[in-house]
Design an enzyme around this catalytic site. Structure first.
Site, PDB file in Angstrom:
ATOM      1  N   ASP A 171     -33.354  21.374  26.160  1.00 58.19           N
ATOM      2  CA  ASP A 171     -33.013  20.492  25.049  1.00 58.19           C
ATOM      3  C   ASP A 171     -34.280  20.102  24.276  1.00 58.19           C
ATOM      4  O   ASP A 171     -35.396  20.389  24.717  1.00 58.19           O
ATOM      5  CB  ASP A 171     -32.291  19.252  25.606  1.00 58.19           C
ATOM      6  N   ASP A 232     -23.877  18.306  18.233  1.00 56.15           N
ATOM      7  CA  ASP A 232     -23.051  18.423  19.443  1.00 56.15           C
ATOM      8  C   ASP A 232     -21.561  18.506  19.121  1.00 56.15           C
ATOM      9  O   ASP A 232     -21.048  17.753  18.283  1.00 56.15           O
ATOM     10  CB  ASP A 232     -23.237  17.186  20.331  1.00 56.15           C
TER      11      ASP A 232
END
Ligand code: GAL
Length: 436
Positions: A171, A232
């Site tokens: 990430d 997301d």
């Protein structure tokens, strides 16, 4: 004279450089991370969208992020046939770590929730014929606030390899500059390669880079096996719609770069959860296949309807997603509320998707000409057409001036596959088909 010297003599300096360049080009062809992995889009399960960051197992023992959850999912991936249709990677997302590193600086799992340790969990998962994915972050902290890998790239790569990890989702939170972000993603890629273990490398580099500057996809593809571009995903039609709209807007850049070894990642499949209607689930499955997207489900395999399961396990759709040619599909036209997409497949075949974006009323008919599909080649001189979603049926033979008529539910998709046929064994002229 040493062997090296004699070669240098024979080739000269320029010749030697050319030889080195040729060897390097052979060993690492420009354009892709050639670690031999992700030749087709990876398939598996990832905990984030469905299970988020529940760390309190006393309050929610069945849903907290713990080794038990992953062992249960591993069992089901085998017993319910997921592994056998291709879902292979069982992936842990954020929130698996203890709040600090151990005394040697290594990442460690939360001791209460992962009492056996990740290496033991990896053994269990491997014993089921599955692979283990794990999560870390290029910056100072993970997005949920656990220890980041900044300053520890080599050590973390070695730790993951020593545990038997097969995939890393890396990430991009808590990384301050675009240079640190790029350097971090590249350094981790090299560190993973150096471990000698085959570890698929999933990046969020372009998503975070995009906030600061335009992503350089040519570079990203040299270091990552797949990469997130967009925000997301969440369990709602609105989210699926946003991903599709963004992808269409940028499709020229995105489709060019995708291929064996490197894929655009529009994020997890949320099929089998709460927010999508049946038709919207069909659309997500069909379009993720069209986009050559990694198929990483985030759902609860302990509670999934048989319809969602059948959709996720549909072998014909999976075959489109996994097509060895590895070309990403694209939208060819938008006609009022209808979108027409195509994806070139191996053997001159094409996948075709018709999405009805209307959110009011009932099913609507879309009529389109086969003449222009595949730049005029998809059905030339003729083709056979199979409907794959929402139900499987044979639509017969057509020629290149045929028209097809499909009936598509609001927010639903009809997915077809055409296979080109050389001889003209075809009902001629305009050929209309009604599809229910
Ligand atoms: C986000 C990422 C999500 C999930 C989450 C975990 O940045 O895009 O997919 O990994 O962090 O905190």
């Amino acid at each position: 004279m040493a062997v090296g010297d004699s070669r240098r003599g024979a080739l000269g300096r320029g010749g030697l450089l050319a030889l080195v360049a040729a060897v390097l080009a052979w060993a690492c062809p420009a354009g892709a991370l050639e670690n031999g992995l992700a030749r087709t889009p990876p398939m598996g399960w990832l905990h984030w969208e469905r299970f988020l960051c529940q760390t309190d197992c006393s309050q929610d023992p069945r849903r907290c992020i713990s080794e038990k959850l992953f062992m249960q999912m591993a069992d089901l991936m085998v017993s319910e046939g997921w592994r056998d249709v291709g879902y292979q990677y069982l992936c842990i997302d954020d929130c698996w770590m203890a709040p600090s590193r151990d005394e040697k600086g290594r990442l460690q799992p939360d001791p209460k929730r992962f009492p056996s340790g990740i290496a033991k969990l990896a053994d269990y998962i491997h014993s089921k014929g599955l692979k283990l994915g794990i999560y870390a972050d290029v910056g100072n902290k993970t997005c949920a606030g656990f220890p980041g890998s900044y300053g520890y790239y080599e050590l973390d790569a070695q730790t993951f390899a020593s545990w038997g990890v097969d995939l890393l989702k890396f990430d991009g939170c808590y990384c301050d500059t675009v240079d640190l972000l790029a350097e971090g993603y590249k350094t981790m890629s090299r560190a993973l390669n150096k471990t000698g273990r085959s570890i698929v490398y999933s990046c969020e580099w372009p998503l975070y880079q995009k906030l600061m500057q335009k992503p350089n996809y040519t570079e990203i593809k040299q270091f990552c096996n797949y990469w997130r571009n967009f925000a997301d995903i969440y369990d709602a039609w609105n989210s699926i719609r946003n991903v599709l709209d963004w992808t269409t807007l940028h499709q020229d850049n995105l489709t060019d770069v995708a291929g064996p070894g490197g894929w655009n990642d529009p994020d997890m499949l949320v099929i089998g959860n709460f927010g999508l209607s049946w038709d919207q689930q069909v659309t997500q499955m069909a379009l993720w296949a069209m986009m050559a997207a990694p198929l990483l489900m985030s759902n609860d395999l302990r509670h999934i309807s048989s319809a969602s399961k059948a959709l996720l396990q549909n072998k014909e759709v999976i075959a489109i997603n996994q097509d060895p040619l590895g070309k990403q599909g694209y939208q060819i036209t938008k006609d009022n509320n209808f979108e027409l997409w195509e994806r070139p497949l191996s053997g001159g075949a094409y996948a075709i998707a018709i999405v009805n974006r209307q959110e009011i009323g009932g099913p609507q008919t879309y009529k389109f000409s086969l003449t222009f599909l595949g730049n005029g080649l998809a059905c030339n001189p003729a083709c056979s057409i199979q409907q794959i979603l929402p139900t499987s049926r044979n639509l017969g033979l057509h020629n290149w001036v045929s028209f097809l008529k499909v009936l598509v539910n609001p927010t639903g998709t009809v997915l077809l596959k055409s296979v080109v046929i050389e001889e003209k064994r075809v009902v001629g002229g305009t050929h209309a088909l009604g599809i229910s």
